[in-house]
Design an enzyme around this catalytic site. Structure first.
Site, PDB file in Angstrom:
ATOM      1  N   LYS A   1       0.830  -1.211   0.000  1.00  0.00           N
ATOM      2  CA  LYS A   1       0.000   0.000   0.000  1.00  0.00           C
ATOM      3  C   LYS A   1       0.870   1.269   0.000  1.00  0.00           C
ATOM      4  O   LYS A   1       2.068   1.220   0.274  1.00  0.00           O
ATOM      5  CB  LYS A   1      -0.927  -0.011   1.213  1.00  0.00           C
ATOM      6  CG  LYS A   1      -1.960  -1.150   1.169  1.00  0.00           C
ATOM      7  CD  LYS A   1      -2.923  -1.002   0.014  1.00  0.00           C
ATOM      8  CE  LYS A   1      -4.103  -1.947   0.074  1.00  0.00           C
ATOM      9  NZ  LYS A   1      -3.801  -3.341  -0.284  1.00  0.00           N
TER      10      LYS A   1
HETATM   11  C1  LIG Z   1     -10.003  -2.604  -1.620  1.00  0.00           C
HETATM   12  C2  LIG Z   1      -9.407  -3.393  -0.497  1.00  0.00           C
HETATM   13  N1  LIG Z   1     -10.163  -3.674   0.558  1.00  0.00           N
HETATM   14  C3  LIG Z   1      -9.688  -4.351   1.619  1.00  0.00           C
HETATM   15  C4  LIG Z   1      -8.380  -4.791   1.647  1.00  0.00           C
HETATM   16  C5  LIG Z   1      -7.919  -5.622   2.794  1.00  0.00           C
HETATM   17  O1  LIG Z   1      -6.756  -5.168   3.379  1.00  0.00           O
HETATM   18  P1  LIG Z   1      -5.686  -6.184   4.025  1.00  0.00           P
HETATM   19  O2  LIG Z   1      -5.025  -6.908   2.928  1.00  0.00           O
HETATM   20  O3  LIG Z   1      -4.788  -5.274   4.781  1.00  0.00           O
HETATM   21  O4  LIG Z   1      -6.451  -7.096   4.929  1.00  0.00           O
HETATM   22  C6  LIG Z   1      -7.531  -4.502   0.570  1.00  0.00           C
HETATM   23  C7  LIG Z   1      -6.121  -4.913   0.592  1.00  0.00           C
HETATM   24  O5  LIG Z   1      -5.546  -5.493  -0.236  1.00  0.00           O
HETATM   25  C8  LIG Z   1      -8.071  -3.808  -0.538  1.00  0.00           C
HETATM   26  O6  LIG Z   1      -7.307  -3.538  -1.599  1.00  0.00           O
END
Ligand SMILES: Cc1ncc(COP(=O)(O)O)c(C=O)c1O
Length: 357
Positions: free
Chosen positions: A179
Site C-alpha cells: 500500500k
Molecule cells: C479494496 C481493499 N479492501 C480491503 C483490503 C484488505 O486489506 P488487508 O489486505 O490489509 O487485509 C484490501 C487490501 O488489499 C483492498 O485492496
C-alpha cells in the site's frame, strides 16, 4: 523486471523496528497510539483505531455499526475480496451494484434501485486510490437513512472536493506491504464519532476496557508496535510518496497512446495506488500482460474476477446478478508500475512497451 510494487524500506524503518526490539515491548503500545494520532490527522478526523489488517478494520467497523444477520450492505463487485468477505463475516449479505467504466468505482446512479427494507449501509471502495463520488453516495445515505463505511484500503491521502477519503463515513484502511503507506500487515479505522471509536477499540481487543474485564464479545485484531513503528516512519513521507506517484501517473498518461488510460475528474484527488489501463473491448488482455512481462514490465490484474463470481459467493447464491461493466473491466484491466521507486528509465521502458501493444 520492473516490479508492479516495491515496498519502501529505508533506514528510518529499520531503525524504528530495532528500537522496538530493543525496548522489549513488541505488542500494541505507544507506537501504535502515535500512529493512530498521525493517521487521524492525515485523514482530517478525530479518531483512528489501528487494527491487524485492512480486512479486520472492515470487520470491526461493520460490527461496531451493529450490522449483522438479516442485513444487506450495498457494495461494488469490482474490488479485492475483503470488501465483500467482511460483510459476510458479520452475517450480512453483500448486494452488488455495478461500477462506472471510467472511474472503476461504484455507480451512484444505480444504488437507489438496490436498496431494500433490509439495507443498512453502503460500503463504497475508493479503488486504486481514486475516490468515489461522495456527494452522491452521502446524499443517498442521508435520504435513505443508511450508514456509510468507506473501504479506503487503497486510498490514504485521496481527496474528494478537498476532503480526505475515510472522513465521510467510517473509513477503513489497509497498511499491507504494497500500500501507499505500509507497515507489513496492518489496518486503520477512521471516524469522528467518539462512541464508535471506543466501540471499535473494544472489539479490537476482546471487548476489554479494564484489563481482563470483558464487557462484550471481541477479537484479537490488534496491531503490534513492531508494525506501527514501520508505519510511523512511512507516514512522515506520505506527501512525498503521493507526489511521486502522481508525477509518475501524469508521465504515463501523457505518453501512453495504445490503450485507454485512466482519467481523473475535476475535484477528485487520486493517489494512484494503482495505475490501471484498459486494453479495450475484445482485445486479449492476458496476452498483452504476457507481452509486457516478457519485455520486463511487471503487471497486476486487479481484479480478474468480480467479487460476486468468486467461488464461495457463487455457492452462497450471490453470483447470479448482471453486472456488465464490472465483468467487462475484469477482462480489460492491467495495472502498471506507478510506485515511487520508479526511475526515469523505468518510466520510459513502461511507455515504450505499452505503446507496442
Ligand atoms: C479494496 C481493499 N479492501 C480491503 C483490503 C484488505 O486489506 P488487508 O489486505 O490489509 O487485509 C484490501 C487490501 O488489499 C483492498 O485492496
Amino acid at each position: 523486471m520492473i516490479p508492479i510494487s516495491k515496498p519502501f524500506i529505508g533506514e528510518a524503518e529499520k531503525k524504528a523496528v530495532l528500537e522496538v526490539l530493543d525496548s522489549g515491548m513488541l505488542v500494541q503500545g505507544p507506537r501504535t497510539a502515535r500512529l493512530e494520532e498521525k493517521f487521524s490527522a492525515a485523514c482530517g478526523v478525530k479518531h483512528a483505531v489501528a487494527t491487524s489488517s485492512g480486512t479486520t478494520a472492515l470487520h470491526v467497523a461493520l460490527l461496531a455499526h451493529g450490522i449483522g444477520e438479516g442485513d444487506e450492505v450495498i457494495t461494488t463487485p469490482f474490488t479485492f475480496i475483503a470488501s465483500a468477505n467482511s460483510i459476510i463475516y458479520v452475517g450480512a449479505r453483500p448486494v452488488f451494484v455495478d461500477v462506472e467504466v471510467e472511474t472503476f468505482n461504484i455507480n451512484p446512479a444505480l444504488i437507489e434501485a438496490a436498496i431494500t427494507p433490509k439495507t443498512r449501509a453502503i460500503l463504497p471502495v475508493h479503488l486504486y486510490g481514486y475516490p468515489c463520488d461522495m456527494d452522491a453516495i452521502m446524499g443517498i445515505a442521508r435520504r435513505r437513512n443508511l450508514m456509510v463505511i468507506e473501504d479506503a484500503a487503497q486510498a490514504i491521502g485521496a481527496e474528494y472536493k478537498g476532503r480526505r477519503a475515510g472522513s465521510f463515513g467510517t473509513g477503513c484502511f489497509s497498511l499491507y506491504a504494497t500500500k501507499n503507506v505500509m507497515c507489513g500487515e496492518g489496518g486503520m479505522i477512521t471516524t469522528n464519532d467518539d462512541d464508535l471509536a471506543q466501540h471499535c477499540r473494544m472489539i479490537r481487543s476482546h471487548g476489554m476496557q479494564r484489563r481482563y474485564y470483558h464487557d462484550m464479545l471481541g477479537y484479537n485484531f490488534r496491531m503490534t508496535d513492531l508494525h506501527a513503528a514501520i508505519g510511523l516512519a512511512q507516514m512522515d513521507r506520505l506527501d512525498e510518496f503521493t507526489a511521486q506517484r502522481r508525477a509518475n501517473a501524469e508521465y504515463l498518461n501523457e505518453r501512453i497512446t495504445s490503450v485507454v488510460t485512466p482519467k481523473v475528474r475535476p475535484g477528485y484527488n487520486h493517489v494512484w495506488h494503482q495505475y490501471t489501463i484498459r486494453v479495450g473491448k475484445g482485445r486479449d488482455r492476458d496476452a498483452a500482460a504476457k507481452q509486457l512481462n516478457g519485455a520486463g514490465v511487471g503487471t497486476g490484474i486487479f481484479y480478474p474476477v468480480p467479487a460476486n463470481k468468486q467461488a464461495h459467493l457463487v455457492k452462497m447464491g450471490l453470483g447470479d446478478v448482471s453486472l456488465p461493466v464490472a465483468e467487462r473491466l475484469a477482462e480489460e484491466v492491467i495495472s502498471l508500475p506507478v510506485h515511487p521507486q520508479l526511475g526515469q528509465a523505468d518510466l520510459e521502458t513502461i511507455v515504450a512497451e505499452v505503446n507496442k501493444l
